[in-house]
Design an enzyme around this catalytic site. Structure first.
Site, PDB file in Angstrom:
ATOM      1  N   LYS A 118       0.859  -1.078  -0.182  1.00  0.00           N
ATOM      2  CA  LYS A 118       0.009   0.056   0.004  1.00  0.00           C
ATOM      3  C   LYS A 118       0.841   1.209   0.146  1.00  0.00           C
ATOM      4  O   LYS A 118       0.654   2.082  -0.743  1.00  0.00           O
ATOM      5  CB  LYS A 118      -0.972   0.224   1.173  1.00  0.00           C
ATOM      6  N   ARG A 136      -9.815   1.133   9.004  1.00  0.00           N
ATOM      7  CA  ARG A 136      -9.629  -0.184   9.197  1.00  0.00           C
ATOM      8  C   ARG A 136     -10.373  -0.946  10.121  1.00  0.00           C
ATOM      9  O   ARG A 136     -10.403  -1.966  10.156  1.00  0.00           O
ATOM     10  CB  ARG A 136      -8.108  -0.523   9.893  1.00  0.00           C
ATOM     11  N   ARG A 157      11.124  -7.472   4.461  1.00  0.00           N
ATOM     12  CA  ARG A 157      11.293  -6.345   4.609  1.00  0.00           C
ATOM     13  C   ARG A 157      12.191  -6.060   6.038  1.00  0.00           C
ATOM     14  O   ARG A 157      12.727  -4.961   6.476  1.00  0.00           O
ATOM     15  CB  ARG A 157       9.933  -5.452   4.793  1.00  0.00           C
ATOM     16  N   ARG A 207      11.598  -2.913  10.714  1.00  0.00           N
ATOM     17  CA  ARG A 207      10.539  -2.125  11.434  1.00  0.00           C
ATOM     18  C   ARG A 207      10.244  -3.029  12.703  1.00  0.00           C
ATOM     19  O   ARG A 207      10.474  -4.413  12.651  1.00  0.00           O
ATOM     20  CB  ARG A 207       9.294  -2.136  10.807  1.00  0.00           C
ATOM     21  N   ARG A 238      -0.915  -9.525  12.762  1.00  0.00           N
ATOM     22  CA  ARG A 238      -1.373  -8.421  11.917  1.00  0.00           C
ATOM     23  C   ARG A 238      -2.109  -9.064  10.834  1.00  0.00           C
ATOM     24  O   ARG A 238      -3.104  -8.409  10.610  1.00  0.00           O
ATOM     25  CB  ARG A 238      -0.138  -7.510  11.472  1.00  0.00           C
TER      26      ARG A 238
HETATM   27  P1  ADP Z   1       0.825  -2.550   7.667  1.00  0.00           P
HETATM   28  O1  ADP Z   1       2.293  -2.994   7.087  1.00  0.00           O
HETATM   29  O2  ADP Z   1       0.481  -3.489   8.871  1.00  0.00           O
HETATM   30  O3  ADP Z   1      -0.129  -2.348   6.564  1.00  0.00           O
HETATM   31  P2  ADP Z   1       0.889   0.321   8.606  1.00  0.00           P
HETATM   32  O4  ADP Z   1       2.357   1.147   8.324  1.00  0.00           O
HETATM   33  O5  ADP Z   1      -0.373   0.636   7.858  1.00  0.00           O
HETATM   34  O6  ADP Z   1       1.144  -1.398   8.588  1.00  0.00           O
HETATM   35  O7  ADP Z   1       0.441   0.550  10.271  1.00  0.00           O
HETATM   36  C1  ADP Z   1       1.148   0.012  11.043  1.00  0.00           C
HETATM   37  C2  ADP Z   1       0.501   0.099  12.634  1.00  0.00           C
HETATM   38  O8  ADP Z   1       0.054   1.115  12.794  1.00  0.00           O
HETATM   39  C3  ADP Z   1      -0.599  -1.163  12.529  1.00  0.00           C
HETATM   40  O9  ADP Z   1      -0.200  -2.514  12.710  1.00  0.00           O
HETATM   41  C4  ADP Z   1      -1.597  -0.537  13.655  1.00  0.00           C
HETATM   42  O10 ADP Z   1      -0.925  -0.743  15.054  1.00  0.00           O
HETATM   43  C5  ADP Z   1      -1.295   1.115  13.555  1.00  0.00           C
HETATM   44  N1  ADP Z   1      -2.239   1.664  12.566  1.00  0.00           N
HETATM   45  C6  ADP Z   1      -2.343   2.212  11.311  1.00  0.00           C
HETATM   46  N2  ADP Z   1      -3.396   2.453  10.924  1.00  0.00           N
HETATM   47  C7  ADP Z   1      -4.344   2.108  11.958  1.00  0.00           C
HETATM   48  C8  ADP Z   1      -5.633   2.328  11.907  1.00  0.00           C
HETATM   49  N3  ADP Z   1      -6.457   2.986  10.986  1.00  0.00           N
HETATM   50  N4  ADP Z   1      -6.448   1.956  13.128  1.00  0.00           N
HETATM   51  C9  ADP Z   1      -5.940   1.418  14.047  1.00  0.00           C
HETATM   52  N5  ADP Z   1      -4.507   1.342  14.058  1.00  0.00           N
HETATM   53  C10 ADP Z   1      -3.756   1.741  13.008  1.00  0.00           C
END
Ligand code: ADP
Length: 191
Positions: free
Chosen positions: A13, A88, A127, A133, A144
């Site tokens: 994404k 989400r 990654r 990360r 996740r």
């Molecule tokens: P991913 O690679 O899991 O898609 P992101 O970079 O989008 O990772 O998000 C990393 C973390 O940030 C998620 O695992 C969550 O803990 C938090 N997070 C991101 N967006 C949201 C959201 N809309 N609602 C709740 N938590 C979120």
């Protein structure tokens, strides 16, 4: 253009969001990136979010919702935006509806990247080795994916029913996925 980009963790994404945002001259708003920036600056929001992120859990809706509300109120998002990683949960969908309703705006499309589950875990483990990360360990990665399946995948049907869904094959080369997304969104953009 007001767009949402959805897809399971590891679907690419963030990479695709940058291309799309650039193409339509809109800001890419990534909740994950905003949380990570807050974590690295040690803000109160970052301290709160980190606990959840490290465990692969979602940050509580109230925290995430108010952060997004503030961000889309910024002037650069007035004529459009691409949301990456939000909404989400069903509660976040409702909140976003309210934010848009208040300003009289509508979503143009919800693009969802479809990917094979095992391929996703493999990509994320890769990654983890390259940019390390904190939430890229195998247990957390699997968790996740599970949280996505339980809490976020149901949103796909909600947006399908609204006629906003654009499904994109997220497998293969990054550039090929970009081409598929652009082909689908350009049609919407022209209308
Ligand atoms: P991913 O690679 O899991 O898609 P992101 O970079 O989008 O990772 O998000 C990393 C973390 O940030 C998620 O695992 C969550 O803990 C938090 N997070 C991101 N967006 C949201 C959201 N809309 N609602 C709740 N938590 C979120």
């Amino acid at each position: 253009m007001r767009l949402i980009l959805m897809g399971p963790p590891g679907a690419g994404k963030g990479t695709q969001a940058a291309f799309i945002a650039n193409r339509y001259s809109i800001p890419a708003i990534s909740t994950g990136d905003i949380f990570r920036a807050n974590v690295s600056q040690g803000t109160p929001l970052g301290v709160e979010a980190k606990r959840y992120m490290d465990a692969g859990e979602y940050v509580p809706d109230e925290v995430t919702n108010s952060m997004v509300r503030n961000r889309i109120d910024e002037p650069d998002a007035a004529s459009g935006f691409l949301l990456d990683g939000y909404p989400r949960t069903l509660a976040q969908v409702k909140e976003l509806d309210e934010m848009l309703g208040a300003s009289g705006d509508r979503l143009d499309a919800v693009a969802v990247l479809r990917c094979d589950a095992e391929e996703l875990v493999a990509r994320l483990l890769h990654r983890a080795q390259t940019d390390g990360r904190a939430d890229d360990t195998e247990d957390v990665i699997r968790h996740r994916q599970e949280v996505y399946r339980e809490q976020t995948a149901p949103l796909i049907e909600v947006y399908r029913e609204r006629g906003l869904l654009v499904e994109i094959d997220g497998m293969g080369e990054v550039a090929d996925v970009t081409k598929r997304i652009v082909a689908a969104l350009d049609k919407i953009h022209q209308n």
